[in-house]
Scaffold this motif. Structure first.
Motif, PDB file in Angstrom:
ATOM      1  N   SER A  88      -7.213  -7.963  -9.186  1.00 28.65           N
ATOM      2  CA  SER A  88      -6.356  -6.688  -8.728  1.00 28.65           C
ATOM      3  C   SER A  88      -5.494  -7.342  -7.527  1.00 28.65           C
ATOM      4  O   SER A  88      -6.073  -8.066  -6.866  1.00 28.65           O
ATOM      5  N   TYR A  89      -4.298  -6.715  -7.336  1.00 31.02           N
ATOM      6  CA  TYR A  89      -3.594  -7.373  -6.262  1.00 31.02           C
ATOM      7  C   TYR A  89      -4.189  -6.991  -4.940  1.00 31.02           C
ATOM      8  O   TYR A  89      -3.974  -7.808  -3.994  1.00 31.02           O
ATOM      9  N   LYS A  90      -5.119  -6.145  -4.694  1.00 33.02           N
ATOM     10  CA  LYS A  90      -5.659  -5.711  -3.556  1.00 33.02           C
ATOM     11  C   LYS A  90      -6.961  -6.746  -3.282  1.00 33.02           C
ATOM     12  O   LYS A  90      -7.278  -6.570  -2.182  1.00 33.02           O
ATOM     13  N   PHE A  91      -7.340  -7.262  -4.477  1.00 30.69           N
ATOM     14  CA  PHE A  91      -8.558  -8.248  -4.146  1.00 30.69           C
ATOM     15  C   PHE A  91      -8.075  -9.916  -4.443  1.00 30.69           C
ATOM     16  O   PHE A  91      -9.091 -10.651  -4.787  1.00 30.69           O
ATOM     17  N   GLN A  92      -6.924 -10.083  -4.050  1.00 31.70           N
ATOM     18  CA  GLN A  92      -6.531 -11.480  -4.137  1.00 31.70           C
ATOM     19  C   GLN A  92      -7.403 -12.325  -3.313  1.00 31.70           C
ATOM     20  O   GLN A  92      -7.591 -13.483  -3.657  1.00 31.70           O
ATOM     21  N   TRP A  93      -7.835 -11.957  -2.162  1.00 39.68           N
ATOM     22  CA  TRP A  93      -8.493 -12.546  -1.151  1.00 39.68           C
ATOM     23  C   TRP A  93      -9.727 -13.227  -1.855  1.00 39.68           C
ATOM     24  O   TRP A  93     -10.275 -14.321  -1.397  1.00 39.68           O
ATOM     25  N   THR A 111       0.847  -1.179   0.020  1.00 35.20           N
ATOM     26  CA  THR A 111       0.107   0.070   0.042  1.00 35.20           C
ATOM     27  C   THR A 111       0.963   1.231   0.033  1.00 35.20           C
ATOM     28  O   THR A 111       2.111   1.061  -0.269  1.00 35.20           O
ATOM     29  N   HIS A 112       0.248   2.460   0.222  1.00 38.62           N
ATOM     30  CA  HIS A 112       1.143   3.723   0.073  1.00 38.62           C
ATOM     31  C   HIS A 112       1.966   3.694   1.340  1.00 38.62           C
ATOM     32  O   HIS A 112       2.829   4.929   1.455  1.00 38.62           O
ATOM     33  N   THR A 113       1.666   2.786   2.392  1.00 39.00           N
ATOM     34  CA  THR A 113       2.435   2.793   3.729  1.00 39.00           C
ATOM     35  C   THR A 113       3.543   1.696   3.580  1.00 39.00           C
ATOM     36  O   THR A 113       3.761   1.372   4.665  1.00 39.00           O
ATOM     37  N   GLY A 114       3.716   1.019   2.468  1.00 41.42           N
ATOM     38  CA  GLY A 114       4.295  -0.199   2.286  1.00 41.42           C
ATOM     39  C   GLY A 114       6.074   0.166   2.631  1.00 41.42           C
ATOM     40  O   GLY A 114       6.435   1.211   2.478  1.00 41.42           O
ATOM     41  N   GLN A 115       6.911  -0.947   3.123  1.00 42.80           N
ATOM     42  CA  GLN A 115       8.277  -0.796   3.378  1.00 42.80           C
ATOM     43  C   GLN A 115       8.686  -2.057   3.171  1.00 42.80           C
ATOM     44  O   GLN A 115       8.186  -3.115   3.271  1.00 42.80           O
ATOM     45  N   ALA A 116       9.948  -2.099   2.785  1.00 43.89           N
ATOM     46  CA  ALA A 116      10.783  -3.396   2.395  1.00 43.89           C
ATOM     47  C   ALA A 116      12.160  -3.188   3.115  1.00 43.89           C
ATOM     48  O   ALA A 116      13.053  -2.215   2.948  1.00 43.89           O
ATOM     49  N   THR A 117      12.347  -4.098   3.973  1.00 39.94           N
ATOM     50  CA  THR A 117      13.501  -3.985   4.825  1.00 39.94           C
ATOM     51  C   THR A 117      14.665  -5.266   4.278  1.00 39.94           C
ATOM     52  O   THR A 117      14.005  -6.344   4.418  1.00 39.94           O
ATOM     53  N   TYR A 123       2.069  -7.677   8.110  1.00 39.79           N
ATOM     54  CA  TYR A 123       3.089  -8.779   7.080  1.00 39.79           C
ATOM     55  C   TYR A 123       2.434  -9.394   6.037  1.00 39.79           C
ATOM     56  O   TYR A 123       2.911 -10.031   5.287  1.00 39.79           O
ATOM     57  N   LEU A 124       0.869  -9.330   6.009  1.00 38.24           N
ATOM     58  CA  LEU A 124       0.269  -9.998   4.793  1.00 38.24           C
ATOM     59  C   LEU A 124       0.290  -8.964   3.749  1.00 38.24           C
ATOM     60  O   LEU A 124      -0.016  -7.915   3.909  1.00 38.24           O
ATOM     61  N   SER A 125       0.458  -9.598   2.492  1.00 38.75           N
ATOM     62  CA  SER A 125       0.154  -8.696   1.303  1.00 38.75           C
ATOM     63  C   SER A 125      -1.031  -8.007   1.375  1.00 38.75           C
ATOM     64  O   SER A 125      -2.090  -8.464   1.917  1.00 38.75           O
ATOM     65  N   ALA A 126      -1.224  -6.752   0.737  1.00 40.06           N
ATOM     66  CA  ALA A 126      -2.378  -5.966   0.673  1.00 40.06           C
ATOM     67  C   ALA A 126      -3.598  -6.696   0.283  1.00 40.06           C
ATOM     68  O   ALA A 126      -4.741  -6.407   0.738  1.00 40.06           O
ATOM     69  N   GLY A 127      -3.408  -7.635  -0.494  1.00 38.79           N
ATOM     70  CA  GLY A 127      -4.786  -8.252  -1.039  1.00 38.79           C
ATOM     71  C   GLY A 127      -5.098  -9.615  -0.038  1.00 38.79           C
ATOM     72  O   GLY A 127      -5.755 -10.392  -0.605  1.00 38.79           O
ATOM     73  N   LEU A 128      -4.063  -9.983   0.838  1.00 35.99           N
ATOM     74  CA  LEU A 128      -4.322 -11.136   1.612  1.00 35.99           C
ATOM     75  C   LEU A 128      -4.560 -10.942   3.127  1.00 35.99           C
ATOM     76  O   LEU A 128      -4.560 -12.052   3.747  1.00 35.99           O
TER      77      LEU A 128
END
Length: 435
Positions: A379-384, A43-49, A162-167
């Motif tokens: 869409s990746y937001k609706f993978q569920w 999402t717009h608040t995503g982070q990758a460490t 820690y779950l993807s935006a769509g899950l």
């Protein structure tokens, strides 16, 4: 040139890949030009460490260009563009592509002997990205320890998901479906006790299947919940895989046993029907091993594509194998109807097993083809939505099958009068003439 078929394989498999949680991975002496680590919906608040340590590069050439080894993010839309670039120029280094989101190269590592790097990257453009490592140095092998932590923050920017935006909806989804199956199990037990004189062994096995399905979903909900809030499943994945294995084996066994007419038409199995079970159950064991490897190790392992292909092949074989007993029962009923003088009874049984055949085919088609299509086009937001569709289809399948083969003293399929008997004889003669 080796990068092109690799990327094409990844493109096809990424359509169904959805991973999450904190990963600690070890790469040893790996010469692959590209390594896929994760796929995640930000999402717009995503982070990758990303943390990299204990890095070493061995090459048969005199020197290694550290800027030619690095990590980057790639969206599904950009993957198509990168494929076109590689098709045009097979020697093209993907780190030079304008379609990727570069993170860092080995030039950014701390000096040897530590060779360490740790940094968080905010996601400025929300999308579903795949995290890749690229090695554009020919004839070189890389070893390193990699820790990935991909997550989205809540609206206040404090709590990590820690779950993807769509899950992120999966814990609640699985929990409520487990509740439905527990209620289903309670009703099935009540129905069996009410009609205990008509209960066969298959009904007990069907009850076990329902409770195992309920527990499987409950543990899946716990697994996803802990991954969502902590990044690790805390052992719930072990229980999930155990009950997933039991459920799948039981489901295929119940379908085969019902399809053969065991406990309804006859109290025993023929040799060819036993062979189907002997084939299906070991294949399901192997399929579950492949599923665990795919789910736990992730796509970074060298044989990940192979394990995916093994899983898909075995699943197709099992789906085909469980259809044969139903076809055999239909053929046997048709032949018996010509000789035993009980045309109406056999016609009703024949109708029942034809309906069962259609329901099984529809269930397998929907869960294997339609659900895959939903995962592909959604869409990746609706993978569920694909997961929800699969569970709705499964619940409907269980409900229909359990209703068709429920224990009742006077089964509507077998209670027939003389007029229906005569009509059935004519129907069977007409059917034989049409065939």
């Amino acid at each position: 040139m080796a990068k092109l078929p690799f990327l094409i394989s990844l493109f096809l498999l990424l359509l169904s890949l959805a991973s999450a949680e904190i990963k600690n991975l070890k790469i040893s002496d790996d010469s692959r030009p590209m390594i896929l680590f994760e796929r995640f919906g930000f999402t717009h608040t995503g982070q990758a460490t990303i943390t990299v340590s204990a890095v070493s590069v061995v090459s048969s050439l005199e020197s290694v260009d550290a800027a030619r080894l690095g990590f980057f993010l790639l969206s599904e839309e950009s993957l198509i563009q990168v494929l076109l670039e590689l098709q045009t120029n097979p020697s093209f280094c993907v780190l030079d592509s304008k379609y990727i989101t570069p993170l860092f190269t080995f030039r950014d590592l701390s000096p040897p002997p530590h060779s360490f790097f740790n940094r968080s990257y905010p996601i400025t453009a929300p999308n579903e990205y795949s995290l890749f490592f690229a090695n554009c140095n020919p004839e070189s092998r890389v070893s390193m320890n990699v820790r990935t932590e991909l997550y989205n923050l809540d609206g206040r920017g404090k709590v990590k998901d820690y779950l993807s935006a769509g899950l992120t909806q999966l814990p609640s989804l699985y929990f409520w479906f487990s509740v439905f199956y527990f209620l289903f199990f309670g009703y099935w037990i009540h129905f069996c006790l009410t009609n205990k004189n008509s209960v066969h062994r298959i009904h007990l096995l069907m009850g076990v299947l329902v409770i195992v399905k309920a527990l499987n979903l409950l543990f899946a909900a716990e697994d996803k919940h802990y991954v969502k809030v902590t990044g690790t499943p805390h052992g719930w994945d072990v229980l999930f895989y155990i009950f997933q294995f039991i459920r799948v084996v039981l489901l295929f066994t119940v379908i085969v046993l019902i399809g053969t007419g065991w406990s309804f038409l006859k109290p025993f199995l023929q040799e060819r029907e036993k062979k189907v079970l002997i084939i299906v159950i070991p294949l399901q064991v192997l399929a579950n091993v492949a599923s665990i490897v795919i789910g736990e190790t992730g796509p970074f392992i060298k044989d990940w594509v192979t394990w995916n292909q093994v899983f898909l092949l075995i699943d197709i074989i099992c789906c085909c194998a469980i259809i044969f007993p139903i076809v055999w029962s239909i053929r046997s009923l048709r032949e018996t109807s010509k000789t035993d003088g009980k045309a109406a009874r056999n016609l009703s049984k024949l109708t029942l097993f034809r309906q069962f055949y259609i329901v099984v085919i529809g269930y397998l088609y929907f869960t294997r083809i339609v659900v895959f299509a939903l995962r592909t086009i959604a869409s990746y937001k609706f993978q569920w939505v694909a997961n929800a569709a699969e569970e709705i289809a499964s619940l409907a399948f269980y409900a229909v099958i359990f209703y068709m083969f429920r224990p009742v003293e006077k089964n509507e399929y077998f209670v027939l009068d003389d007029q229906e008997e005569e009509a059935a004889e004519m129907a069977l003669r007409d059917e034989e003439f049409d065939l």
